[in-house]
Design a protein around this motif. Structure first.
Motif, PDB file in Angstrom:
ATOM      1  N   UNK A 231       0.860  -0.994   0.250  1.00  0.00           N
ATOM      2  CA  UNK A 231      -0.023  -0.127   0.126  1.00  0.00           C
ATOM      3  C   UNK A 231       0.858   1.606  -0.098  1.00  0.00           C
ATOM      4  N   UNK A 232       1.851   0.501  -0.120  1.00  0.00           N
ATOM      5  CA  UNK A 232       2.915   1.794   0.374  1.00  0.00           C
ATOM      6  C   UNK A 232       4.000   2.289  -1.144  1.00  0.00           C
ATOM      7  N   UNK A 233       4.082   3.430  -1.646  1.00  0.00           N
ATOM      8  CA  UNK A 233       4.991   3.649  -2.765  1.00  0.00           C
ATOM      9  C   UNK A 233       6.706   3.747  -2.751  1.00  0.00           C
ATOM     10  N   UNK A 234       7.330   4.142  -0.878  1.00  0.00           N
ATOM     11  CA  UNK A 234       8.200   3.893  -0.129  1.00  0.00           C
ATOM     12  C   UNK A 234       9.074   2.858  -1.046  1.00  0.00           C
ATOM     13  N   UNK A 235      10.105   2.934  -0.633  1.00  0.00           N
ATOM     14  CA  UNK A 235      10.938   2.151  -2.173  1.00  0.00           C
ATOM     15  C   UNK A 235      11.358   0.824  -1.279  1.00  0.00           C
ATOM     16  N   UNK A 236      11.854   0.276  -2.424  1.00  0.00           N
ATOM     17  CA  UNK A 236      11.594  -1.520  -1.678  1.00  0.00           C
ATOM     18  C   UNK A 236      12.821  -1.934  -1.439  1.00  0.00           C
ATOM     19  N   UNK A 237      13.427  -1.074  -1.391  1.00  0.00           N
ATOM     20  CA  UNK A 237      15.268  -1.192  -1.350  1.00  0.00           C
ATOM     21  C   UNK A 237      16.146  -0.224  -0.497  1.00  0.00           C
ATOM     22  N   UNK A 238      15.378   0.543   0.376  1.00  0.00           N
ATOM     23  CA  UNK A 238      15.674   2.166   1.922  1.00  0.00           C
ATOM     24  C   UNK A 238      15.464   1.249   2.531  1.00  0.00           C
ATOM     25  N   UNK A 239      15.406   1.818   4.125  1.00  0.00           N
ATOM     26  CA  UNK A 239      15.416   1.938   4.983  1.00  0.00           C
ATOM     27  C   UNK A 239      14.363   3.209   5.447  1.00  0.00           C
ATOM     28  N   UNK A 240      14.035   3.324   6.628  1.00  0.00           N
ATOM     29  CA  UNK A 240      13.082   4.853   7.340  1.00  0.00           C
ATOM     30  C   UNK A 240      13.988   5.867   7.618  1.00  0.00           C
ATOM     31  N   UNK A 241      15.414   5.687   7.132  1.00  0.00           N
ATOM     32  CA  UNK A 241      15.980   7.007   7.663  1.00  0.00           C
ATOM     33  C   UNK A 241      16.908   7.263   6.087  1.00  0.00           C
ATOM     34  N   UNK A 242      16.515   6.468   5.458  1.00  0.00           N
ATOM     35  CA  UNK A 242      16.726   6.824   3.618  1.00  0.00           C
ATOM     36  C   UNK A 242      15.418   6.994   2.881  1.00  0.00           C
ATOM     37  N   UNK A 243      15.213   7.907   1.882  1.00  0.00           N
ATOM     38  CA  UNK A 243      14.858   9.850   3.133  1.00  0.00           C
ATOM     39  C   UNK A 243      13.840   9.397   4.598  1.00  0.00           C
ATOM     40  N   UNK A 244      14.448  10.182   5.385  1.00  0.00           N
ATOM     41  CA  UNK A 244      13.611  10.477   6.502  1.00  0.00           C
ATOM     42  C   UNK A 244      12.395  10.176   6.362  1.00  0.00           C
ATOM     43  N   UNK A 245      11.913   9.209   7.268  1.00  0.00           N
ATOM     44  CA  UNK A 245       9.942   8.800   6.732  1.00  0.00           C
ATOM     45  C   UNK A 245       9.348  10.276   7.209  1.00  0.00           C
TER      46      UNK A 245
ATOM     47  N   UNK B  97       2.875   6.106   9.200  1.00  0.00           N
ATOM     48  CA  UNK B  97       3.961   5.424   8.999  1.00  0.00           C
ATOM     49  C   UNK B  97       3.895   5.018  10.360  1.00  0.00           C
ATOM     50  N   UNK B  98       4.907   3.765  10.645  1.00  0.00           N
ATOM     51  CA  UNK B  98       5.467   2.974  11.186  1.00  0.00           C
ATOM     52  C   UNK B  98       6.855   3.812  12.464  1.00  0.00           C
ATOM     53  N   UNK B  99       6.682   4.199  13.406  1.00  0.00           N
ATOM     54  CA  UNK B  99       7.831   4.244  13.701  1.00  0.00           C
ATOM     55  C   UNK B  99       8.358   5.163  15.213  1.00  0.00           C
ATOM     56  N   UNK B 100       9.082   5.712  15.611  1.00  0.00           N
ATOM     57  CA  UNK B 100       9.343   6.070  17.002  1.00  0.00           C
ATOM     58  C   UNK B 100       8.970   7.542  17.176  1.00  0.00           C
ATOM     59  N   UNK B 101       7.964   7.779  18.171  1.00  0.00           N
ATOM     60  CA  UNK B 101       7.443   8.931  18.791  1.00  0.00           C
ATOM     61  C   UNK B 101       8.536  10.324  18.188  1.00  0.00           C
ATOM     62  N   UNK B 102       9.902  10.264  18.288  1.00  0.00           N
ATOM     63  CA  UNK B 102      10.361  11.755  17.839  1.00  0.00           C
ATOM     64  C   UNK B 102      10.038  11.608  16.590  1.00  0.00           C
ATOM     65  N   UNK B 103      10.181  10.534  15.988  1.00  0.00           N
ATOM     66  CA  UNK B 103      10.017  10.962  14.128  1.00  0.00           C
ATOM     67  C   UNK B 103       8.903  12.046  13.698  1.00  0.00           C
ATOM     68  N   UNK B 104       8.127  12.061  14.586  1.00  0.00           N
ATOM     69  CA  UNK B 104       6.869  12.594  14.274  1.00  0.00           C
ATOM     70  C   UNK B 104       7.533  14.400  14.607  1.00  0.00           C
ATOM     71  N   UNK B 105       8.334  14.618  15.717  1.00  0.00           N
ATOM     72  CA  UNK B 105       9.320  15.952  15.743  1.00  0.00           C
ATOM     73  C   UNK B 105       9.636  16.246  14.150  1.00  0.00           C
ATOM     74  N   UNK B 106      10.314  15.502  13.703  1.00  0.00           N
ATOM     75  CA  UNK B 106      10.493  15.380  12.990  1.00  0.00           C
ATOM     76  C   UNK B 106       9.827  16.566  11.854  1.00  0.00           C
ATOM     77  N   UNK B 107       8.410  15.910  12.074  1.00  0.00           N
ATOM     78  CA  UNK B 107       7.498  16.119  10.685  1.00  0.00           C
ATOM     79  C   UNK B 107       7.696  17.456  11.174  1.00  0.00           C
ATOM     80  N   UNK B 108       7.518  17.860  12.214  1.00  0.00           N
ATOM     81  CA  UNK B 108       6.515  19.271  12.543  1.00  0.00           C
ATOM     82  C   UNK B 108       8.163  20.084  12.623  1.00  0.00           C
TER      83      UNK B 108
END
Length: 426
Positions: free
Chosen positions: A244-258, A270-281
């Motif tokens: 259901x995602x358009x994200x690359x199949x050969x990259x991780x969540x930090x490439x780019x930062x999700x 997305x599935x991630x750590x709480x601090x990643x919401x701060x990255x979005x903000x």
């Protein structure tokens, strides 16, 4: 909590052998407190940058000094290079007395003799430590550290996108979660979920949820267990959601930062750590009002999805000449008072369930805590350290499945490299 802490905990790097450290036979080794307590002693404590607030340290030091008559000196370390630095320190004559260690790193230090046995401390203050959190502190049946805190992944979602799709409640089961994401894809222009092909810690969580082990014993050595049907089932779940995602199949969540991808406002979750919401903000302050969190749903509503528990333990150096004093420190640091305050300040899950109420008011932490009891880690064996080095064979396995190989074929593809890493000398 600072991102560098969350990003580093739970990542076990290559370890080199630590020389076994025995207690010094001098008069002060294991010295009990006298009438003046431990007056004149100074306890050295290493903590990682971002793990504990300055005021937490200051108040704890004050209480420790009042109780023991000794002083405590906190030395803040950085994660970059800490394994080699700690390995060296533990082999020297005057190691730090107490130190923070990543939970998945603990077994390697225990195996090489760097950690003091804290089984007696566990019996005294740790009877109600959460089993899943304490597991990483135990090696070959003995308690070689004390659990301090853990963090885990949650679903970070865009409330506006979900509302636009007509979804009024967050899902409670894996199927409901998938159906909600499909609805987003059908009724909005948003990408339902951003899930790159190599978010391998989430995959580890799915494997934990299936009751699977990533390695198995073959005689006297560990080998890959990626051909286990339970591992295949976890990967099939991952593949279903990743479709259901358009994200690359050969990259991780930090490439780019999700979090930065999510910040654009056209991703449902997305599935991630709480601090990643701060990255979005940080990338898009306007999105803050639309961000919500919920526990990753499991197969049934009664049990959340399996999650990887990244965290830190507190250990005492086997070579410390102040082990009794170190235990007095741990009794205070791990008390309900200081565990609760750390949880409240940093949004981390404390080491016992009775203290989870301290997370109230922190929505990301509240969403994460229900999954802790059934969470787990990567294999708690010293041999695991080399597996995670790039290129991580588990990431290779995941991408291979997502690009069309069967789980069995993908497991066979990486088996030789996986086993080679498990056989490296520690």
């Amino acid at each position: 909590m600072k991102r560098k802490l969350i990003a580093a905990i739970g990542i076990a790097g290559m370890m080199v052998s630590i020389a076994a450290c025995g207690g010094d036979s001098g008069d002060d080794d294991g010295k009990k407190a006298g009438a003046d307590g431990y007056a004149g002693e100074t306890l050295t404590v290493w903590v990682m940058d971002g793990s504990s607030p300055d005021d937490w340290q200051a108040e704890l030091a004050k209480e420790f000094e009042a109780k023991t008559k000794a002083e405590v000196e906190f030395e803040v370390q950085t994660w970059n290079g800490i394994q080699q630095k700690l390995t060296t320190a533990l082999s020297e004559e005057n190691p730090p007395d107490v130190f923070e260690v990543g939970n998945t790193q603990t077994p390697a230090y225990a195996k090489t003799g760097g950690l003091a046995d804290l089984t007696d401390l566990k019996a005294e203050i740790g009877k109600d430590w959460t089993e899943s959190i304490n597991e990483s502190s135990v090696f070959e049946g003995k308690q070689y550290a004390a659990p301090w805190f853990v963090v885990n992944r949650v679903v970070v979602y865009n409330k506006k996108v979900w509302a636009d799709a007509g979804i009024k409640e967050t899902p409670k089961t894996r199927d409901e979660f998938y159906d909600a994401l499909k609805t987003i894809g059908e009724k909005t222009d948003a990408e339902p979920i951003y899930l790159p092909g190599q978010n391998w810690y989430h995959f580890v969580g799915l494997a934990i949820g299936e009751g699977a082990e990533l390695v198995k014993k073959d005689g006297d050595k560990y080998v890959s267990n990626l051909d286990d049907p339970k591992i295949a089932a976890a990967m099939e779940t991952y593949k279903k959601f990743q479709s259901l995602s358009k994200a690359p199949k050969d990259k991780d969540e930090a490439t780019p930062q999700q979090g930065e991808v999510f910040a654009k406002g056209n991703v449902g979750a997305f599935i991630g750590m709480g601090w990643e919401a701060a990255t979005a903000i940080k990338a898009n302050p306007k999105i803050e009002k639309d961000i919500g969190y919920f526990t990753i749903p499991g197969e049934t509503a009664a049990k959340p999805e399996g999650v990887f528990l990244g965290g830190s333990n507190l250990a005492v150096a086997a070579g410390s000449k102040k082990q009794e004093l170190a235990k007095e420190f741990l009794k205070i640091a791990l008390s309900d008072k200081y565990e609760g305050r750390l949880a409240k300040a940093n949004g981390v899950t404390p080491n016992k369930e009775s203290l989870v109420s301290n997370l109230e008011g922190n929505p990301a932490a509240e969403a994460g805590s229900p999954a802790v009891a059934s969470g787990g880690t990567t294999p708690l064996i010293p041999e695991w350290a080399a597996v995670e080095n790039a290129p991580n064979p588990i990431k290779t396995y995941m991408t291979a499945v997502l690009k069309g190989k069967s789980p069995a074929e993908a497991a066979e593809q990486v088996e030789e490299e996986f086993n080679k890493r498990l056989s490296q000398q520690q």
